[in-house]
Design an enzyme around this catalytic site. Structure first.
Site: not given
Length: 433
Positions: A149, A261, A334
């Protein structure tokens, strides 16, 4: 992407992993090599198992069902060295070293993180990626894709190892898509020098909600057309460096006040609004032949009334992304350890439902053995057809073939932070400061 780690500042800690190219300064020449490169190449498929067709097709034909299912997973390993044991690996995988994890589970990919102890120095990262690829070459037919990332700005997993480039919002403020292209190209070249072949970037979300706690400056801006142009240029830049790019987070994470998240965001855009506000950057990424698109753990009830997040939605991943937008590249979830995708189903069922929805890559399952067994059992029971698994694995292998992951892969950590790359950063920073 991943959840909060070790008390890092709130927004940065919560952040993860196809337009005209515009005008601007010409791209600098590739940086010179300043140290002896190292390479590793996995062995080719067994000659006895080679039918006609591409390397990806021949590799698929030689793989067992168990190895094909394993190819869907991209995982985290703990530690700085491929051969050094970690208690975290032992607890999660039953073996100590990163190399042993790769040899045991034969995953399709590994994603590197600073919080997993993967990042301490350029030569160390290059040695780690080389060791992981060697472990994959010893244990299976398919090579290992190593990703990271590295969005730049807030999400910079490699931190001081690489050139400090501006983040997406700063690039967007310049109004020049050449800056998006040049930063992505330079970033990709530095990843390649470390043995990293895939970047989970660019962010293709349109940040239209100022209260957005998770995207914010990670996006190029709030105007769909401008963001689309920047995203397309960034994809071009990564490809110029021969690094795979991942546009994220489909169908759009820009209009939410909830962080996926820690919760499950709900976005009430109608399909008409989605086509106008959220879809343009993804259309641009696809038009520029983006390698992969990452799903979002968001609910869009007017796109799919089931209440499932997009990661688990066949209507969204297959109906919109595959059929309406015509994307035939790799779809990655994700991170599957995020709360937004774990609220409704258990970790085993989530992996199965993601595949049924249309995902090819299952990113960071919180319990790899459980998720792997669930998908394998679903194939054996007929809930998921082996043909469906083959479709995903072939996409993954074609991506690896296209980006040179079948090898040899050369690392050159001494080439980082070149003068040419610093000039790119300085040029863009000079406009926004």
């Amino acid at each position: 992407m991943p959840r909060i780690r070790h008390g890092v500042v709130m927004l940065a800690a919560l952040l993860a992993t196809g337009c005209s190219s515009g005008v601007g300064a010409a791209s600098p020449a590739p940086s010179p090599r300043t140290s002896a490169p190292v390479s590793v190449s996995p062995p080719p498929p067994s000659p006895s198992a080679r039918p006609s067709g591409s390397l990806a097709e021949r590799t698929l034909a030689a793989m067992s069902l168990r190895d094909k299912v394993a190819q869907l997973f991209t995982i985290v390993v703990w530690g700085q060295k491929a051969g050094a044991a970690s208690k975290e690996n032992e607890a999660r995988y039953g073996v100590g070293t990163p190399a042993q994890v790769v040899e045991k589970f034969r995953p399709g990919g590994v994603i590197l993180f600073d919080w997993a102890g993967n990042v301490s120095g350029a030569s160390q990262v290059a040695a780690l990626t080389t060791g992981l690829r060697e472990a994959a070459a010893r244990s299976g037919e398919a090579p290992l894709m190593i990703g990271v990332d590295q969005e730049n700005g807030l999400v910079s997993r490699l931190k001081s190892l690489v050139t400090t480039f501006p983040g997406a919002s700063e690039i967007g403020e310049t109004g020049k898509t050449a800056n998006a292209r040049d930063v992505a190209r330079a970033t990709g070249e530095e990843l390649r020098d470390l043995g990293i072949s895939l970047d989970f970037a660019p962010v293709a979300d349109v940040n239209i909600n100022p209260r957005n706690p998770v995207i914010g400056p990670r996006a190029y801006g709030s105007d769909p057309g401008k963001v689309a142009a920047m995203v397309g240029a960034a994809v071009d830049g990564f490809h110029a460096a021969d690094v795979a790019s991942v546009a994220k987070h489909f169908p759009g994470h820009g209009d939410t006040s909830v962080d996926s998240h820690t919760g499950l965001p709900v976005i009430t855009h109608s399909k008409t609004q989605w086509r106008k506000l959220d879809a343009p950057p993804f259309r641009a990424a696809i038009a520029h032949d983006v390698d992969a698109i990452m799903s979002a753990h968001v609910v869009m009830p007017k796109l799919d009334p089931s209440g499932d997040p997009a990661t688990l939605s066949h209507r969204i991943l297959t109906g919109l992304l595959r059929e309406e937008l015509g994307f035939d590249g790799v779809i990655s979830t994700d991170a599957l350890d995020m709360a937004g995708v774990r609220k409704k189903y258990g970790d085993a069922e989530v992996a199965v439902r993601a595949v049924l929805a249309g995902a090819d890559v299952l990113l960071m399952p919180p319990n790899l053995p459980k998720a792997y067994d669930a998908v394998l059992d679903a194939v054996k029971s007929g809930r998921i057809s082996e043909r469906r698994i083959d479709e995903s694995v072939l996409r993954i292998l074609r991506l690896k073939e296209k980006r040179g992951v079948f090898g040899p892969i050369r690392t050159d950590p001494g080439a980082l932070k070149s003068a040419a790359h610093r000039k790119v950063a300085e040029r863009v920073f000079a406009v926004v400061r």
